[in-house]
Write a protein that holds these residues in place. Sequence first.
Motif, PDB file in Angstrom:
ATOM      1  N   TYR A 245     -61.865  12.964   5.257  1.00 23.47           N
ATOM      2  CA  TYR A 245     -62.728  14.150   5.319  1.00 23.47           C
ATOM      3  C   TYR A 245     -63.444  14.268   3.972  1.00 23.47           C
ATOM      4  N   GLU A 246     -64.760  14.280   3.992  1.00 22.83           N
ATOM      5  CA  GLU A 246     -65.546  14.458   2.765  1.00 22.83           C
ATOM      6  C   GLU A 246     -65.488  15.936   2.392  1.00 22.83           C
ATOM      7  N   ASN A 247     -64.820  16.240   1.269  1.00 22.47           N
ATOM      8  CA  ASN A 247     -64.533  17.649   0.983  1.00 22.47           C
ATOM      9  C   ASN A 247     -65.502  18.327   0.014  1.00 22.47           C
ATOM     10  N   GLY A 248     -66.425  17.570  -0.610  1.00 28.33           N
ATOM     11  CA  GLY A 248     -67.450  18.202  -1.438  1.00 28.33           C
ATOM     12  C   GLY A 248     -67.067  18.450  -2.887  1.00 28.33           C
ATOM     13  N   PRO A 278     -63.048  21.814  -3.017  1.00 31.97           N
ATOM     14  CA  PRO A 278     -63.393  23.225  -2.884  1.00 31.97           C
ATOM     15  C   PRO A 278     -62.958  23.703  -1.508  1.00 31.97           C
ATOM     16  N   PRO A 279     -62.849  25.015  -1.314  1.00 32.62           N
ATOM     17  CA  PRO A 279     -62.464  25.479   0.018  1.00 32.62           C
ATOM     18  C   PRO A 279     -63.572  25.227   1.034  1.00 32.62           C
ATOM     19  N   GLU A 296     -53.552  20.336  -3.713  1.00 29.62           N
ATOM     20  CA  GLU A 296     -53.805  20.741  -5.095  1.00 29.62           C
ATOM     21  C   GLU A 296     -53.851  22.256  -5.140  1.00 29.62           C
ATOM     22  N   ILE A 297     -53.702  22.830  -6.341  1.00 29.01           N
ATOM     23  CA  ILE A 297     -53.815  24.289  -6.464  1.00 29.01           C
ATOM     24  C   ILE A 297     -54.253  24.660  -7.877  1.00 29.01           C
ATOM     25  N   ALA A 298     -55.148  25.644  -7.942  1.00 28.87           N
ATOM     26  CA  ALA A 298     -55.606  26.175  -9.230  1.00 28.87           C
ATOM     27  C   ALA A 298     -55.461  27.688  -9.201  1.00 28.87           C
ATOM     28  N   GLU A 315     -64.481  26.817  -8.879  1.00 28.32           N
ATOM     29  CA  GLU A 315     -65.238  26.698  -7.625  1.00 28.32           C
ATOM     30  C   GLU A 315     -64.961  25.391  -6.907  1.00 28.32           C
ATOM     31  N   ILE A 316     -64.630  24.340  -7.653  1.00 28.95           N
ATOM     32  CA  ILE A 316     -64.469  23.021  -7.013  1.00 28.95           C
ATOM     33  C   ILE A 316     -62.998  22.664  -6.794  1.00 28.95           C
ATOM     34  N   HIS A 317     -62.137  23.677  -6.906  1.00 28.52           N
ATOM     35  CA  HIS A 317     -60.708  23.458  -6.628  1.00 28.52           C
ATOM     36  C   HIS A 317     -60.206  24.540  -5.670  1.00 28.52           C
ATOM     37  N   LEU A 318     -59.018  24.287  -5.130  1.00 27.61           N
ATOM     38  CA  LEU A 318     -58.431  25.210  -4.160  1.00 27.61           C
ATOM     39  C   LEU A 318     -57.612  26.282  -4.869  1.00 27.61           C
ATOM     40  N   LEU A 319     -57.926  27.528  -4.596  1.00 27.51           N
ATOM     41  CA  LEU A 319     -57.167  28.654  -5.128  1.00 27.51           C
ATOM     42  C   LEU A 319     -56.054  29.020  -4.139  1.00 27.51           C
TER      43      LEU A 319
END
Length: 423
Positions: A245-248, A278-279, A296-298, A315-319
């Motif tokens: 999956y291309e996640n951006g 990113p989400p 991953e998690i930020a 913005e480019i990581h998962l919260l």
Amino acid sequence: MTVKERASCLVEDFLNAVPTRQPKREGEEMEFSQHKFRIMPTLICLAISLTAPGSLLASDDPDCLKVTLTGTGSPDPDGLRAKAGTLVRYGKQSNDCSEVVLQFDVGPGTLNRLERLDFDVTAVDAYFVTHSHHDHTAGLSSVIAEAWVNGLLSDVLGGTIPPQIEVPVVYVPEEPDEVVADIVIAAAEVFDEERQGRIDTIGFPPGPPFDTLADYNPDVRFLVPGSVTTVMNDGAPSAVTVSTYENGHMASVGDGVAAFSYRIETPAGTVVITGDAPPSQGLVDFAQAADIVVSEIALRPPELEGIPLFDTVFEIHLLPDDVAEIASSAGPEAILMLTHFAPSPPSTEFLGFSFAEITSCSYVDAVVDGGFDHRIIAGRDLYTVQLMAGASDLLCHGSRHCELLRLPGRAQRDRLCRKADRR
Ligand SMILES: [Zn+2]
């Protein structure tokens, strides 16, 4: 036995494993007899199967799946965490779940972590890279170099002349500029001279194949978004597929620069690895009905609000709310393994800015607040989750100490997150 049938056997947790000794202290993990904990669940599920019309008998050599965090770090410095990597193994109980061995991302420190598992890197069937960043790729050189040395020596010492060294198979996202592919090829080429030196030292005669062994080119294979690849095992299709999956995550860098999430499907269960992402609704859908989510998690502390530098970073990581939504898509019985922490806990500082301490439990609590109130593992390097048909789910610490992963596991996850921060 299907995953649902395996889950039905979880109710027998209290009977499943027979510890060889009592816990050292209350709340510590127990050391199980591998022999006993494999046999007891099978007997129990066999009994359930015999009394349940239409259900399947438990296999005497069940399918199993192991997911190991080979690195839980991010670019945030942390001397106790290797950088990103996840080892996925599928097979039978009789071959230690290792019929198919796949490594996803190879951050710095991966080789050390694999060897801590008493794991020979030549056993890796294929590598999959999520994206080009160094914390996901900079361990490739050492792993590829070590695979060559170990392969050569074992061949020579085993009397196989000429050596039959296998080249590493590395799957990468297809990109116009082939950035990830170039990293993989460079990671091998950089040690061509060393390999030639070792060949000369060992004293192989000049000529083929010895004059070409130093030129050790990985077998780089390109993957496109939305593809489904059947993993090969000894030249034949295995029962394992890997979807992309291309996640951006890399979208801000340029058109076509790719970052993948991966979904691994096996007869023993399904794993989704978010990579850095990113989400997106697409990623939530991609994780649907997975048994294990490695995410991953930020976490952005309040003190870092209003600082523009951190807008892009977060913005480019998962919260935590994003992670909770992804794990909820997998379902209430899914096991969530948190990794690639940014900042790396326990921490009071990120990129030179200070804040009130963030711990592994801060991450877990935030995911619970986000709506996933089930089994969450605050990752430490070498934590391994094992799913086996007819048996309870296990969390193993390194290669020996294991404990049952309980549903819903609130007390257990709180204990584990406190343990994850012990230095
Ligand atoms: Zn990263």
